[in-house]
Design a protein around this motif. Structure first.
Motif, PDB file in Angstrom:
ATOM      1  N   GLU A 137      93.980  63.988  33.575  1.00 15.88           N
ATOM      2  CA  GLU A 137      93.776  63.031  34.668  1.00 15.88           C
ATOM      3  C   GLU A 137      93.394  63.758  35.961  1.00 15.88           C
ATOM      4  O   GLU A 137      92.538  63.286  36.726  1.00 15.88           O
ATOM      5  CB  GLU A 137      95.060  62.218  34.877  1.00 15.88           C
ATOM      6  CG  GLU A 137      95.343  61.251  33.736  1.00 15.88           C
ATOM      7  CD  GLU A 137      96.737  60.654  33.806  1.00 15.88           C
ATOM      8  OE1 GLU A 137      96.959  59.588  33.192  1.00 15.88           O
ATOM      9  OE2 GLU A 137      97.612  61.255  34.484  1.00 15.88           O
ATOM     10  N   SER A 138      94.002  64.902  36.213  1.00 16.87           N
ATOM     11  CA  SER A 138      93.668  65.688  37.397  1.00 16.87           C
ATOM     12  C   SER A 138      92.220  66.165  37.345  1.00 16.87           C
ATOM     13  O   SER A 138      91.511  66.181  38.356  1.00 16.87           O
ATOM     14  CB  SER A 138      94.613  66.891  37.518  1.00 16.87           C
ATOM     15  OG  SER A 138      95.954  66.465  37.658  1.00 16.87           O
ATOM     16  N   SER A 139      91.758  66.540  36.152  1.00 15.31           N
ATOM     17  CA  SER A 139      90.373  66.988  35.995  1.00 15.31           C
ATOM     18  C   SER A 139      89.392  65.856  36.275  1.00 15.31           C
ATOM     19  O   SER A 139      88.351  66.049  36.909  1.00 15.31           O
ATOM     20  CB  SER A 139      90.146  67.534  34.581  1.00 15.31           C
ATOM     21  OG  SER A 139      90.938  68.678  34.350  1.00 15.31           O
ATOM     22  N   LEU A 140      89.715  64.650  35.774  1.00 13.65           N
ATOM     23  CA  LEU A 140      88.854  63.494  36.040  1.00 13.65           C
ATOM     24  C   LEU A 140      88.776  63.214  37.539  1.00 13.65           C
ATOM     25  O   LEU A 140      87.690  62.956  38.083  1.00 13.65           O
ATOM     26  CB  LEU A 140      89.373  62.270  35.291  1.00 13.65           C
ATOM     27  CG  LEU A 140      88.646  60.941  35.595  1.00 13.65           C
ATOM     28  CD1 LEU A 140      87.159  61.046  35.277  1.00 13.65           C
ATOM     29  CD2 LEU A 140      89.296  59.789  34.825  1.00 13.65           C
ATOM     30  N   MET A 141      89.899  63.269  38.224  1.00 15.57           N
ATOM     31  CA  MET A 141      89.900  63.015  39.665  1.00 15.57           C
ATOM     32  C   MET A 141      89.122  64.099  40.414  1.00 15.57           C
ATOM     33  O   MET A 141      88.400  63.811  41.371  1.00 15.57           O
ATOM     34  CB  MET A 141      91.332  62.911  40.181  1.00 15.57           C
ATOM     35  CG  MET A 141      92.078  61.682  39.672  1.00 15.57           C
ATOM     36  SD  MET A 141      93.728  61.477  40.390  1.00 15.57           S
ATOM     37  CE  MET A 141      93.320  60.978  42.056  1.00 15.57           C
ATOM     38  N   ALA A 142      89.256  65.353  39.952  1.00 13.24           N
ATOM     39  CA  ALA A 142      88.474  66.426  40.574  1.00 13.24           C
ATOM     40  C   ALA A 142      86.981  66.179  40.382  1.00 13.24           C
ATOM     41  O   ALA A 142      86.174  66.400  41.294  1.00 13.24           O
ATOM     42  CB  ALA A 142      88.874  67.777  39.985  1.00 13.24           C
ATOM     43  N   LEU A 143      86.602  65.700  39.194  1.00 12.78           N
ATOM     44  CA  LEU A 143      85.194  65.360  38.940  1.00 12.78           C
ATOM     45  C   LEU A 143      84.710  64.285  39.907  1.00 12.78           C
ATOM     46  O   LEU A 143      83.592  64.343  40.421  1.00 12.78           O
ATOM     47  CB  LEU A 143      85.043  64.855  37.502  1.00 12.78           C
ATOM     48  CG  LEU A 143      84.508  65.851  36.473  1.00 12.78           C
ATOM     49  CD1 LEU A 143      84.607  65.270  35.073  1.00 12.78           C
ATOM     50  CD2 LEU A 143      83.077  66.239  36.789  1.00 12.78           C
ATOM     51  N   SER A 151      79.858  68.789  45.136  1.00  9.78           N
ATOM     52  CA  SER A 151      80.676  70.004  44.997  1.00  9.78           C
ATOM     53  C   SER A 151      81.189  70.492  46.349  1.00  9.78           C
ATOM     54  O   SER A 151      81.169  71.689  46.656  1.00  9.78           O
ATOM     55  CB  SER A 151      79.887  71.108  44.284  1.00  9.78           C
ATOM     56  OG  SER A 151      79.518  70.696  42.984  1.00  9.78           O
ATOM     57  N   LEU A 152      81.616  69.542  47.168  1.00  6.78           N
ATOM     58  CA  LEU A 152      82.226  69.817  48.479  1.00  6.78           C
ATOM     59  C   LEU A 152      81.238  70.411  49.480  1.00  6.78           C
ATOM     60  O   LEU A 152      81.637  71.064  50.437  1.00  6.78           O
ATOM     61  CB  LEU A 152      83.438  70.747  48.330  1.00  6.78           C
ATOM     62  CG  LEU A 152      84.549  70.253  47.393  1.00  6.78           C
ATOM     63  CD1 LEU A 152      85.638  71.312  47.253  1.00  6.78           C
ATOM     64  CD2 LEU A 152      85.145  68.951  47.908  1.00  6.78           C
ATOM     65  N   PRO A 159      88.035  67.444  55.577  1.00  9.84           N
ATOM     66  CA  PRO A 159      89.140  68.364  55.231  1.00  9.84           C
ATOM     67  C   PRO A 159      90.095  67.761  54.206  1.00  9.84           C
ATOM     68  O   PRO A 159      90.652  68.478  53.376  1.00  9.84           O
ATOM     69  CB  PRO A 159      89.836  68.585  56.575  1.00  9.84           C
ATOM     70  CG  PRO A 159      88.781  68.358  57.602  1.00  9.84           C
ATOM     71  CD  PRO A 159      87.912  67.282  57.039  1.00  9.84           C
ATOM     72  N   GLU A 160      90.253  66.440  54.245  1.00 14.62           N
ATOM     73  CA  GLU A 160      91.161  65.784  53.305  1.00 14.62           C
ATOM     74  C   GLU A 160      90.664  65.896  51.864  1.00 14.62           C
ATOM     75  O   GLU A 160      91.464  65.945  50.919  1.00 14.62           O
ATOM     76  CB  GLU A 160      91.335  64.312  53.683  1.00 14.62           C
ATOM     77  CG  GLU A 160      92.133  64.076  54.949  1.00 14.62           C
ATOM     78  CD  GLU A 160      91.314  64.244  56.229  1.00 14.62           C
ATOM     79  OE1 GLU A 160      91.910  64.169  57.314  1.00 14.62           O
ATOM     80  OE2 GLU A 160      90.087  64.458  56.122  1.00 14.62           O
ATOM     81  N   ASP A 161      89.330  65.935  51.682  1.00 11.79           N
ATOM     82  CA  ASP A 161      88.787  66.128  50.338  1.00 11.79           C
ATOM     83  C   ASP A 161      89.177  67.494  49.784  1.00 11.79           C
ATOM     84  O   ASP A 161      89.512  67.630  48.603  1.00 11.79           O
ATOM     85  CB  ASP A 161      87.260  65.991  50.366  1.00 11.79           C
ATOM     86  CG  ASP A 161      86.810  64.597  50.742  1.00 11.79           C
ATOM     87  OD1 ASP A 161      87.281  63.627  50.127  1.00 11.79           O
ATOM     88  OD2 ASP A 161      85.994  64.474  51.670  1.00 11.79           O
ATOM     89  N   LEU A 162      89.109  68.512  50.634  1.00 12.03           N
ATOM     90  CA  LEU A 162      89.487  69.855  50.201  1.00 12.03           C
ATOM     91  C   LEU A 162      90.967  69.920  49.837  1.00 12.03           C
ATOM     92  O   LEU A 162      91.345  70.552  48.845  1.00 12.03           O
ATOM     93  CB  LEU A 162      89.162  70.866  51.305  1.00 12.03           C
ATOM     94  CG  LEU A 162      87.701  70.933  51.756  1.00 12.03           C
ATOM     95  CD1 LEU A 162      87.555  71.916  52.908  1.00 12.03           C
ATOM     96  CD2 LEU A 162      86.807  71.350  50.615  1.00 12.03           C
ATOM     97  N   VAL A 163      91.780  69.261  50.643  1.00 16.73           N
ATOM     98  CA  VAL A 163      93.223  69.237  50.351  1.00 16.73           C
ATOM     99  C   VAL A 163      93.476  68.524  49.023  1.00 16.73           C
ATOM    100  O   VAL A 163      94.296  68.965  48.203  1.00 16.73           O
ATOM    101  CB  VAL A 163      93.988  68.544  51.492  1.00 16.73           C
ATOM    102  CG1 VAL A 163      95.448  68.333  51.104  1.00 16.73           C
ATOM    103  CG2 VAL A 163      93.893  69.358  52.773  1.00 16.73           C
ATOM    104  N   ALA A 164      92.745  67.425  48.791  1.00 16.16           N
ATOM    105  CA  ALA A 164      92.918  66.677  47.545  1.00 16.16           C
ATOM    106  C   ALA A 164      92.582  67.539  46.336  1.00 16.16           C
ATOM    107  O   ALA A 164      93.319  67.561  45.343  1.00 16.16           O
ATOM    108  CB  ALA A 164      92.047  65.418  47.572  1.00 16.16           C
ATOM    109  N   VAL A 165      91.462  68.273  46.412  1.00 16.52           N
ATOM    110  CA  VAL A 165      91.081  69.150  45.302  1.00 16.52           C
ATOM    111  C   VAL A 165      92.140  70.224  45.091  1.00 16.52           C
ATOM    112  O   VAL A 165      92.511  70.543  43.952  1.00 16.52           O
ATOM    113  CB  VAL A 165      89.698  69.789  45.570  1.00 16.52           C
ATOM    114  CG1 VAL A 165      89.422  70.908  44.573  1.00 16.52           C
ATOM    115  CG2 VAL A 165      88.612  68.740  45.484  1.00 16.52           C
TER     116      VAL A 165
END
Length: 864
Positions: A137-143, A151-152, A159-165
């Motif tokens: 599930e974490s991999s799907l969310m990272a995708l 790819s960021l 910045p919140e996207d980077l924290v999420a990844v």
């Protein structure tokens, strides 16, 4: 029934968000309103991902009670579920990162955040609520995050996207898996349309912004056109791309952007499509390719902000040198104005450039008396005020020219563009907002919301006067800073690019007010009939002949005017007239620093040139609960180590101390001064720290007591800092601060009175009414407050209460000096004794009325 759905043609961000939403709404069914992208279907199939999607035909629409939308809130993009958004029997919950279109109607819950991907919003929610995720599930969310942010690397990435990844990686996300699905190859059909689109690339310059339109026509259906468009955008290094493809009887638009100049979603909306600023799509009906292309071009001319022209960002007037100036004099100009490159003029026309490096080498070789003409750079390019700004980028980046002279049609120098201007523009093109040329953030509605219509009307009137006067006018400084902080501040400071004194006169004439001007500094104060005041200044730059000197000023641009200010948070302006009326001007990232709650100095020698800024830094830090940045604090410590505060006049130093002590939390300021070692420069001491801490509670007490006068709070703290000094140190501090005789006398009296009463309080455990009166009547209101703080006893508090609530008013006399003379008492020291005795008699309750006062005076002073 509860439903979780998303927009048509779902991508990884949609599927990942739906999966995450299912964890929040475990009873909800997952339903796609249309299809999913090929690579999403491939992922779900190959990875055997355990997501169960219901078919639309299996859903009874009239049984739905909750609709959860993810990655969209546009009814036009959710197919058959659109009517549910306006159904009063259906609750709607929205989770989206698209900021447009505006939400219409009432929804029960909306979570719309500025993120690069909707998945990032769900990552934050799951993290906050400690909801577990498997590695898959974490991999799907990272995708989901990687796809929507390229790819960021997209300008929409936050910045919140980077924290999420980062959090997803910690939860087990597999980047190899992410990379495999992100690095998709074009299939044969996609490669065919790719080649046709590349062959038909049409670059257009619209309002100075380069945009590209590509068209293709194919038989049959080609999947994942969005991926094809993204590949072209990357490989051709385009700023913005609009792909129009005819497939069968329908035309599809895919729009992608990497800059801030165009919001591609606004183009898609014209065709009832949608998306966000950097990625959007639409299905175009009843148009040919040619018609669609022309419609897109027409729309782009309407929505693309015109690129900045040189005249919008150039520095003017220009600091320059003449061809026959000596190298020594050029070095002085470079140092005086803190510049690195200067244009060299001959009869107002630029004929060369001279740099600090050249000057320093010439001086090293003892050529300081030689003429600058002999060493200047003769090969250089110029530009004109009406050229687009991006036309000079190659000159500075590729040809490494440090300064571009801007010339009139006659060839005369009218301005310059520097390397720093280029860097700020490039930053803006990547989504930054730290300058005039990039942000164009209009704050008119913010002004109305936070300061009211009356003040907005005043600013609009100022704007009209400025337009008629043909000058540019700006609101600057604390007014703008506090506007962004949502703090009410109606003290307006205005800066004028032009003759500020003349503009102030016209402003006074417009409103029927009067004006006071100071020619030397080009400043004026406009006083309105109701007493309201506006400060008006000519835009100027300044330099300091030596550390701590008062500045020498020269007329300049608003950019130079803002650069001379103390901190970035105070270097923001709002343009009040012209094309960009009510737009924020932020050359030095002041808005960013306000958001980050940081105090940043504008240049390295700021504290060296004006040590008063040491105290201002502390004042702003504590007032707004900000933090002085590490670099700024390092500069402060250098100035303190060099003892530059010693060079300030006593008057300036005292003024800064008073301003600090007038802050709402002066003790915090004083403690910060102590921490940085600033108290040493005025021989001040912290004294009894408990007394200092207690002053605030005594001030609260004073608000409920009927004091004869309002206390000067700054004076209370000032007295506390001087209280512990011995007599010699006190006199030295008084001389250092150049205290006026009256203030010095008050401090001497209050110090002595406090000390005497502390001794008496310790010695005499029970004060009589006349003692209470005599001791407290000798205090100033401020000294009473400090005495109670330093005494810190219930007995002292009780005496003070008794004095102010009873004895102070009770001791008011009816008899005057004239009455005593009429009674036969000769003027002299006896008068003071009479009045003192009368007051004590009143306090003891021996007398009350005027008649009793007369009888008492006769008995005590005339019948003996």
């Amino acid at each position: 029934m509860q439903i979780i759905t998303t927009h048509l043609n779902a991508d990884f961000d949609c599927i990942a968000s739906m999966m995450a939403a299912k964890k929040i709404y475990p009873d909800a069914l997952l339903v796609l309103p249309g299809s999913s992208e090929n690579k999403v279907s491939e992922f779900l199939k190959q990875e055997k991902f355990p997501l169960e999607f219901k078919r639309i035909k299996d859903i009874q629409m009239d049984e739905i009670t909750l609709l959860v939308l993810v990655d969209t809130h546009d009814p036009k993009r959710i197919g058959v579920f659109s009517p549910l958004m306006t159904n009063p029997n259906v609750k709607v919950h929205i989770y989206d990162h698209h900021m447009n279109p505006a939400l219409e109607g009432e929804v029960e819950k909306r979570v719309v955040e500025n993120r690069g991907a909707c998945t990032s919003i769900f990552s934050e929610i799951l993290e906050k609520n400690n909801i577990s995720l498997t590695a898959e599930e974490s991999s799907l969310m990272a995708l989901g995050i990687y796809q929507d942010t390229h790819s960021l690397t997209s300008t929409s990435t936050t910045p919140e996207d980077l924290v999420a990844v980062s959090n997803l990686l910690r939860r087990g996300a597999n980047l190899d898996q992410v990379s495999r699905y992100m690095s998709q190859k074009l299939n044969i059909e996609q490669l065919g349309v790719f080649n046709e689109l590349v062959a038909n690339l049409d670059r257009q310059l619209i309002n100075g912004v380069e945009l590209t339109i590509a068209t293709a026509s194919v038989e049959g259906y080609v999947s994942d056109l969005a991926y094809v468009a993204s590949r072209i955008l990357e490989l051709e290094n385009l700023n913005a791309l609009f792909v129009i493809v005819r497939m069968d009887k329908r035309i599809y638009l895919i729009a992608r952007s990497r800059g801030h100049e165009v919001d591609v979603s606004r183009v898609a909306e014209v065709f009832e499509g949608g998306g966000h600023r950097n990625a959007a799509s639409a299905s175009i009906k009843d148009m040919t390719l040619v018609q669609a292309r022309e419609k897109i071009l027409t729309t782009l001319f309407e929505i693309v902000q015109p690129a900045n022209r040189i005249k919008d960002v150039m520095h003017s007037p220009v600091v320059s040198v003449a061809v026959h100036d000596s190298i020594r004099s050029v070095e002085s100009v470079l140092t005086l104005y803190n510049l690195n490159t200067l244009p060299v003029l001959s009869e107002e026309k630029p004929v060369g450039l001279i740099t600090r490096q050249i000057v320093e080498k010439a001086i090293h070789h003892k050529l300081e008396e030689d003429c600058v003409e002999e060493f200047m750079i003769r090969r250089f390019s110029v530009t004109s005020p009406d050229e687009f700004f991006n036309s000079v980028t190659p000159l500075i980046i590729e040809e490494k020219q440090k300064l571009i002279p801007v010339v009139s049609p006659e060839g005369n120098l009218v301005g310059v563009v520097s390397r720093g201007d280029i860097l700020r523009e490039l930053h803006a093109s990547e989504g930054g907002n730290g300058n005039l040329e990039g942000a164009h953030k209009n704050v008119k509605s913010l002004l109305k919301e936070r300061l009211g219509q009356d003040l907005l009307n005043l600013l609009e009137s100022i704007s009209q006067v400025a337009n008629r006067s043909e000058v540019s006018v700006f609101a600057v400084g604390g007014f703008v800073r506090d506007l962004l902080l949502n703090i009410s501040n109606k003290d307006i400071d205005v800066v004028v690019e032009g003759d500020g004194i003349l503009f102030a006169s016209r402003l006074a004439e417009e409103f029927g007010g009067r004006v006071t001007s100071h020619e030397k500094f080009g400043t004026s104060v406009v006083i309105f009939p109701d007493g309201y005041r506006i400060d008006v200044a000519t835009a100027r730059l300044e330099y300091y002949e030596h550390p701590a000197a008062l500045p020498t000023v020269e007329r300049s641009s608003v950019k130079s005017d803002l650069y001379r200010r103390d901190f970035t948070v105070n270097s923001i302006a709002v343009k009040l007239n012209g094309e960009e009326a009510f737009c924020l001007i932020d050359f030095f990232n002041g808005e960013r620093d306000i958001k980050n709650k940081e105090i940043h100095v504008l240049h390295n020698l700021s504290f060296i040139e004006d040590p008063c800024r040491l105290f201002r830094a502390i004042r702003f830090e504590q007032r707004y609960n900000f933090k002085i940045s590490r670099q700024t604090e390092a500069f402060m410590k250098v100035a303190i180590k060099k003892r530059l505060v010693d060079s300030l006049s006593g008057t300036r130093l005292l003024n800064e101390l008073i301003l600090i002590l007038k802050e709402s939390q002066p003790l915090k300021c004083v403690l910060r001064m102590k921490e940085l070692g600033l108290l040493q420069f005025v021989s001040l001491q912290m004294g009894d720290i408990q007394a200092l801490e207690k002053i605030q509670s005594i001030l609260s007490w004073a608000e409920f007591v009927s004091l004869p006068d309002e206390p000067e709070i700054w004076y209370v703290y000032f007295l506390s800092l001087l209280y512990s000094l011995d007599e010699e140190s006190f006199l030295q501090t008084a001389d250092r601060l150049q205290l006026q005789a009256r203030l010095k006398k008050s401090l001497i009296r209050d110090r002595e009175t406090c000390k005497e009463n502390l001794v008496l309080l310790e010695k005499d455990k029970d004060w009589s009414p006349e003692t209470i009166y005599n001791q407290f009547s000798g205090f100033s209101i401020e000294a009473v407050i400090y005495f109670l703080a330093v005494a810190s006893t219930d007995r002292a508090n009780q005496y003070a209460n008794t004095y102010f609530t009873q004895y102070h008013r009770q001791a008011e006399l009816s008899l005057t000096g004239d009455d005593l003379i009429e009674m036969g008492i000769k003027p002299g020291p006896v008068f003071q004794a009479v009045f003192k005795a009368l007051r004590e008699a009143h306090v003891k309750g021996a007398i009350e009325t005027r008649e009793e006062e007369v009888a008492w005076v006769r008995k005590q002073f005339l019948e003996q």
